[in-house]
Enzyme design. Structure first.
Site, PDB file in Angstrom:
ATOM      1  CD  GLU A   1      11.116  10.547  -3.583  1.00 36.94           C
ATOM      2  OE1 GLU A   1      11.467  10.285  -4.754  1.00 36.94           O
ATOM      3  OE2 GLU A   1      10.026  10.174  -3.125  1.00 36.94           O
TER       4      GLU A   1
ATOM      5  CG  HIS B   1       0.773   6.617  -5.701  1.00 41.82           C
ATOM      6  ND1 HIS B   1       0.661   7.280  -4.486  1.00 41.82           N
ATOM      7  CD2 HIS B   1       2.105   6.529  -5.964  1.00 41.82           C
ATOM      8  CE1 HIS B   1       1.878   7.562  -4.049  1.00 41.82           C
ATOM      9  NE2 HIS B   1       2.765   7.123  -4.919  1.00 41.82           N
TER      10      HIS B   1
END
Length: 615
Positions: free
Chosen positions: A368, A497
């Site tokens: 991240e 997703h």
């Protein structure tokens, strides 16, 4: 002669007018980029508020603001048609205008756009709110995917308990949203056609600026497939030893609930029962992190330190003030799926992650933070270029650091790995563990989008949508559901997703190019030499390398201002995506696995699954 002169004067007048217009266009874009950054910031704030506290009111606000921005983007697209930008001299202006003509979903009529936002919110909200009952206590019905269900799926070795949680989750996260998903596909297709694409598949692939991209990935995957089949065969062989023939067949697909992950996308959680040399330690520093009192904050500080050690940008104060790095304890619903956010101002970047103190989460933190570093490196660019060279580049940056962090060399350096002896057997263990994440993921990632492409392109009859999904998972990954599924079920949206409309090819691209980046960074750092056994690729640590940092800076600071081969070239002189580096990294494992599988008479490949029946 006179006619020729008149024609020449007319051409000169047009050229002069065009030069003048190009100057005006430059000014127009400068102002527009600032306005877009401002408006996108407001939209992102609303999305952040909703993602970190899922309420009807926050959803309403988010969708209203998105609709406003979509309306504005339509006006922009209309304005850009007044410029003859395709005839400009400046490649940069042409590229900016081209980016602005891609409206995406904003091309939809207002009513359709509002309906699409509602549909996506409903699917994402459904996914975030799934709760199931405890296997051993049917009155306790508050188990969430993160952390409770994921904890069981990764740690339990009771195949009946695992099958129970698998079915409960898929029924609630997938089947529950079939009607919304059908409408989403219709609206996605409509938007694609309004953007002059034949389908949503082409709209997604357009981000990669290469008509042959789909075929390139097929070719790279075909090269890697033999290694995947060796890993698959070996894991199935070891699982049969553990669970017995009644649970795992010798030649069929692997029942996916046994693989330590709800989607069987990575299998490293079952390393304890499949590792090649069980008597040799596996690198897992989770217990040591606990023992040393690690906190989510410390994990992020370590990630920040890694980037700054390479002369890259330090995390700004806003990051620390505004990020959510632990799961809130006030009972609110939120999207726990780790994500990095750019607010399009200066230095306003954030992460939202329900961080747990584990080795795997330490790698996720670096992943991240890779996004965050990219945001910071290109924040000087005009708004239209404040994105990755292609979606896969954005995903790869942090993973290059994670590959480095996960090496015994680095973990020893930071005091998390003690008394570790790296001999040939320990090395094979470590490579195998990495392959359970990095190689196993490739077919999974490919099928996430191959499936949606087929729906977007209208290649699958609606009556077969669920079995088409399992057919692909079987064909590419050799896995199957623990229980028979049918068209009464609908399982694809049980992956975040897919429920949230996030294109997945970026992860496949990332898992290939991150090894290209890593290999080059390791050579620049003097940490890898193919001719020196003391400096292997799989134990390279780029911490502290200013040379590797400079290469990252060159690539990341470009944002999307140039096509991705130019960005790759800025990093390492290459212009082509290739599977060579990933093959090089895992070569010692491939050699060992092939010999081991022959020795144990392991079946390679799998028979077709019969676990989905079209009713």
């Amino acid at each position: 002669m006179r006619l020729f002169l008149l024609a020449l004067l007319a051409t000169l007048a047009v050229t002069q007018a065009l030069v003048k217009e190009e100057i005006q266009a430059k000014e127009y874009l400068e102002n527009l980029n600032k306005e877009l950054a401002k408006r996108t910031n407001v939209e992102t704030e609303a999305a952040w508020a909703y993602g970190s506290n899922i309420t009807d009111e926050n959803e309403k606000k988010k969708n209203e603001i998105s609709a406003e921005l979509a309306k504005f983007m339509k006006e922009v697209a209309s304005d850009t048609t007044k410029f003859q930008w395709r005839s400009y001299q400046s490649e940069d202006l042409k590229r900016q205008f081209k980016a602005l003509t891609k409206l995406g979903y904003a091309a939809l009529p207002e009513d359709d756009y509002a309906e699409l936002l509602d549909t996506l919110s409903a699917m994402e909200s459904n996914f975030a709110k799934v709760k199931v009952c405890d296997y051993k206590d049917s009155t306790k019905c508050d188990l969430a995917l993160d952390p409770e269900i994921e904890e069981v799926i990764s740690k339990s070795r009771d195949h009946e308990e695992l099958a129970y949680y698998w079915r409960e989750f898929y029924d609630k996260a997938g089947t529950a949203v079939r009607s919304q998903f059908e409408r989403y596909v219709e609206l996605n297709t409509k938007a694609a056609k309004l953007n002059n694409f034949t389908s949503g598949a082409e709209a997604w692939l357009d981000e990669y600026e290469d008509d042959t991209f789909e075929q390139q990935l097929e070719d790279i995957f075909a090269d890697i497939r033999p290694l995947y089949q060796q890993i698959h065969g070996y894991v199935r062989f070891r699982l049969r030893k553990h669970y017995g023939d009644a649970v795992v067949s010798e030649t069929g697909p692997i029942p996916m609930h046994l693989l330590g992950n709800m989607w069987a996308q990575q299998w490293s959680e079952i390393a304890d029962i499949v590792s090649p040399f069980p008597e040799k330690p596996l690198v897992d520093v989770s217990a040591e992190m606990e023992k040393q009192g690690y906190t989510p904050l410390k994990m992020f500080q370590m990630g920040d330190d890694f980037f700054t050690s390479m002369n890259l940008t330090k995390l700004p104060q806003d990051f620390w003030d505004k990020s959510i790095i632990e799961k809130p304890t006030d009972g609110r619903d939120l999207v726990c799926h780790a994500s990095a956010w750019d607010f399009y101002l200066t230095d306003d970047v954030r992460i939202k992650q329900c961080t747990r103190v584990t080795q795997d989460q330490l790698f996720t933190v670096h992943h991240e933070l890779g996004h965050i570093q990219y945001f910071l490196q290109y924040q000087h660019q005009p708004f239209v270029y404040r994105t990755g060279a292609n979606p896969g580049f954005h995903e790869a940056v942090g993973d290059v650091l994670s590959l480095s962090v996960s090496t015994p060399k680095h973990l020893e350096k930071i005091g998390l790995l003690k008394d570790y002896v790296r001999d040939d057997e320990a090395r094979i263990n470590q490579l195998f563990l990495t392959a359970l994440d990095k190689i196993v993921f490739l077919p999974f990632a490919f099928t996430m989008d191959k499936y949606r492409w087929s729906l977007f392109r209208g290649e699958v009859d609606k009556a077969n949508w669920n079995c088409a999904f399992w057919k692909l998972r079987d064909e590419y990954s050799g896995i199957e559901p623990p229980v028979v599924r049918s068209e009464k079920d609908f399982d694809a949206p049980a992956k975040y997703h897919i429920s949230a409309d996030v294109e997945y090819l970026r992860y496949l691209v990332s898992f290939i190019i991150q090894f290209q980046f890593y290999k080059s960074a390791c050579i620049k750092a003097g940490q890898y030499d193919p001719d020196n056994v003391e400096l292997p690729l799989d134990n390279c640590d780029i911490y502290g390398s200013a040379a590797a940092g400079a290469a990252f800076h060159n690539m990341l600071s470009m944002g999307a201002s140039k096509p991705w081969p130019d960005a790759l070239e800025a990093f390492n002189g290459e212009r082509i995506m290739s599977g060579k580096a990933i093959a090089e990294y895992f070569e010692p494992l491939r050699v060992w696995l092939e010999a081991e599988n022959i020795k144990n008479n392991v079946h390679i490949g799998w028979t077709t699954s019969n676990k989905c029946v079209s009713s």
